[in-house]
Design a protein around this motif. Structure first.
Motif, PDB file in Angstrom:
ATOM      1  N   GLY A  36       0.806  -1.213   0.000  1.00 56.71           N
ATOM      2  CA  GLY A  36       0.000   0.000   0.000  1.00 56.71           C
ATOM      3  C   GLY A  36       0.844   1.271   0.000  1.00 56.71           C
ATOM      4  N   LYS A  37       0.202   2.391  -0.290  1.00 50.04           N
ATOM      5  CA  LYS A  37       0.757   3.735  -0.144  1.00 50.04           C
ATOM      6  C   LYS A  37       1.769   4.156  -1.208  1.00 50.04           C
ATOM      7  CE  LYS A  37       0.056   3.915   4.866  1.00 50.04           C
ATOM      8  NZ  LYS A  37       0.652   4.248   6.169  1.00 50.04           N
ATOM      9  N   THR A  41       1.846   1.637  -9.249  1.00 48.71           N
ATOM     10  CA  THR A  41       2.108   0.201  -9.236  1.00 48.71           C
ATOM     11  C   THR A  41       3.536  -0.118  -9.645  1.00 48.71           C
ATOM     12  OG1 THR A  41      -0.216  -0.281  -9.708  1.00 48.71           O
ATOM     13  CG2 THR A  41       1.373  -2.027 -10.148  1.00 48.71           C
ATOM     14  N   ALA A  59      -3.818  -6.266   0.929  1.00 54.59           N
ATOM     15  CA  ALA A  59      -5.114  -6.146   1.592  1.00 54.59           C
ATOM     16  C   ALA A  59      -6.213  -6.705   0.690  1.00 54.59           C
ATOM     17  CB  ALA A  59      -5.404  -4.692   1.940  1.00 54.59           C
ATOM     18  N   ARG A  61      -9.424  -6.562   1.015  1.00 50.35           N
ATOM     19  CA  ARG A  61     -10.537  -5.641   0.787  1.00 50.35           C
ATOM     20  C   ARG A  61     -10.237  -4.654  -0.332  1.00 50.35           C
ATOM     21  NH1 ARG A  61     -13.617  -3.720   6.139  1.00 50.35           N
ATOM     22  NH2 ARG A  61     -14.688  -2.623   4.476  1.00 50.35           N
ATOM     23  N   ARG A  62      -8.954  -4.315  -0.501  1.00 50.41           N
ATOM     24  CA  ARG A  62      -8.583  -3.424  -1.596  1.00 50.41           C
ATOM     25  C   ARG A  62      -8.698  -4.147  -2.941  1.00 50.41           C
ATOM     26  NH1 ARG A  62      -3.761  -1.931   0.082  1.00 50.41           N
ATOM     27  NH2 ARG A  62      -2.468  -3.017  -1.411  1.00 50.41           N
ATOM     28  N   LEU A  63      -8.420  -5.450  -2.928  1.00 51.72           N
ATOM     29  CA  LEU A  63      -8.492  -6.226  -4.164  1.00 51.72           C
ATOM     30  C   LEU A  63      -9.927  -6.479  -4.597  1.00 51.72           C
ATOM     31  CD1 LEU A  63      -5.754  -8.935  -3.476  1.00 51.72           C
ATOM     32  CD2 LEU A  63      -5.548  -6.891  -4.891  1.00 51.72           C
ATOM     33  N   GLN A  64     -10.844  -6.502  -3.638  1.00 52.34           N
ATOM     34  CA  GLN A  64     -12.240  -6.781  -3.946  1.00 52.34           C
ATOM     35  C   GLN A  64     -12.834  -5.777  -4.928  1.00 52.34           C
ATOM     36  OE1 GLN A  64     -13.386  -7.474   0.457  1.00 52.34           O
ATOM     37  NE2 GLN A  64     -15.056  -8.362  -0.709  1.00 52.34           N
ATOM     38  N   SER A  65     -12.323  -4.560  -4.899  1.00 52.31           N
ATOM     39  CA  SER A  65     -12.893  -3.490  -5.728  1.00 52.31           C
ATOM     40  C   SER A  65     -12.253  -3.403  -7.102  1.00 52.31           C
ATOM     41  CB  SER A  65     -12.745  -2.143  -5.014  1.00 52.31           C
ATOM     42  OG  SER A  65     -11.373  -1.851  -4.803  1.00 52.31           O
ATOM     43  N   SER A  66     -11.363  -4.371  -7.426  1.00 55.74           N
ATOM     44  CA  SER A  66     -10.697  -4.329  -8.725  1.00 55.74           C
ATOM     45  C   SER A  66     -10.596  -5.730  -9.315  1.00 55.74           C
ATOM     46  CB  SER A  66      -9.292  -3.717  -8.581  1.00 55.74           C
ATOM     47  OG  SER A  66      -8.489  -4.523  -7.742  1.00 55.74           O
ATOM     48  N   ASN A  73      -3.331  -4.028 -11.870  1.00 58.58           N
ATOM     49  CA  ASN A  73      -3.337  -4.589 -10.527  1.00 58.58           C
ATOM     50  C   ASN A  73      -1.934  -5.072 -10.175  1.00 58.58           C
ATOM     51  OD1 ASN A  73      -3.706  -6.592  -8.300  1.00 58.58           O
ATOM     52  ND2 ASN A  73      -5.852  -6.065  -8.619  1.00 58.58           N
ATOM     53  N   GLY A  91      -8.552  -3.504   7.560  1.00 59.69           N
ATOM     54  CA  GLY A  91      -9.823  -2.826   7.420  1.00 59.69           C
ATOM     55  C   GLY A  91     -10.978  -3.541   8.097  1.00 59.69           C
TER      56      GLY A  91
END
Length: 279
Positions: A36-37, A41, A59, A61-66, A73, A91
């Motif tokens: 992260g941060k 990429t 994370a 949860r971050r991957l869930q949205s992509s 990615n 999260g």
């Protein structure tokens, strides 16, 4: 001749250093990296490669949205034949949420070809201000996931009693924080960390709060099995250079730990002889 023999001796000693072993799986590097941060990429991937980290955490949860197979990615660029993915439950604020996200992490690993990867970095954080891990929630979620066959790497406050409890229920490591997440304050609880290291039979991975390579050196020097770093690299002025510094710091700390430092003295001890002098 003497220099060559000395080099061979050092190479032999270094070569005898054992790999990091977590739940029976060996890793050549004791530096673990977060993803992260970073500004982009490409910078994240470059820093990871330079660090030579064997384990990279992402994370879920971050991957869930992509789309995990999309070119943009970060997972698309990781050499997953040599880098072990460590899904994390960052999260998550409740036990149930962390368990659900851990399951999703395993499915992502299978989809990416790491079929037998049931590693999970467990984070249960209900405190939005200080981001301190929930000890009771962590213990409950860890016990459930261990019973389901996961290799659980729990993120925790440096509490020696909690560390023992997490080990007793079957966690593969314990991951005490050095200081608050992303703070860069370094090792603020070194006495507790040393107690955990001395009394643990599983690897102790110091996670969160490390700010620079000297923090990594000190962590490994006191006996930690590994460190996990994210913000210290991603938020530095030159992430790639800091990634190299962290890689060298971990090696330096490990060699120092294996060398066993000299005993401290409360007074000066002369280096030169006091007997047999010419005058």
């Amino acid at each position: 001749m003497i220099l060559r023999e000395t080099k061979l001796k050092i190479d032999n000693l270094v070569g005898q250093d054992e790999d990091l072993v977590i739940d029976g799986k060996s890793f050549s590097s004791r530096l673990m990296l977060g993803t992260g941060k970073y500004k982009n990429t490409d910078l994240a991937l470059s820093s990871i490669m330079i660090s030579q980290a064997s384990i990279v955490t992402v994370a879920v949860r971050r991957l869930q949205s992509s789309n995990i197979l999309d070119d943009s990615n970060i997972l698309h660029g990781l050499p997953l034949d040599t880098v072990w993915l460590l899904p994390n439950t960052a999260g998550c604020t409740t036990v149930q949420e962390a368990i659900r996200v851990a399951s999703l992490g395993h499915e992502i690993c299978k989809r990416l070809g790491q079929v037998n990867n049931k590693f999970v970095k467990l984070e249960v954080i209900s405190d939005p201000q200080y981001l301190l891990p929930d000890p009771i929630g962590t213990l409950k979620a860890a016990e459930y996931l261990v019973n389901k066959g996961y290799s659980v790497l729990p993120y925790m406050y440096p509490d020696p009693i909690l560390a023992r409890q997490l080990e007793e229920i079957g966690c593969s490591t314990v991951m005490p924080l050095a200081s608050p997440i992303g703070s860069g304050q370094g090792l603020q609880n070194i006495e507790n960390l040393q107690i955990i290291i001395e009394n643990s039979s599983v690897p102790v991975i110091i996670d969160a709060g490390l700010g620079t390579s000297s923090d990594a050196v000190k962590s490994i020097e006191i006996g930690a099995s590994a460190v996990l770093v994210n913000s210290a690299i991603a938020n530095s002025q030159s992430p790639e250079l800091m990634a190299k510094a962290m890689q060298l710091g971990v090696k330096s700390g490990r060699y120092s730990y294996l060398s066993k430092r000299m005993v401290k003295s409360d007074r000066a001890v002369p280096s030169s002889p006091s007997t047999g002098l010419l005058f």
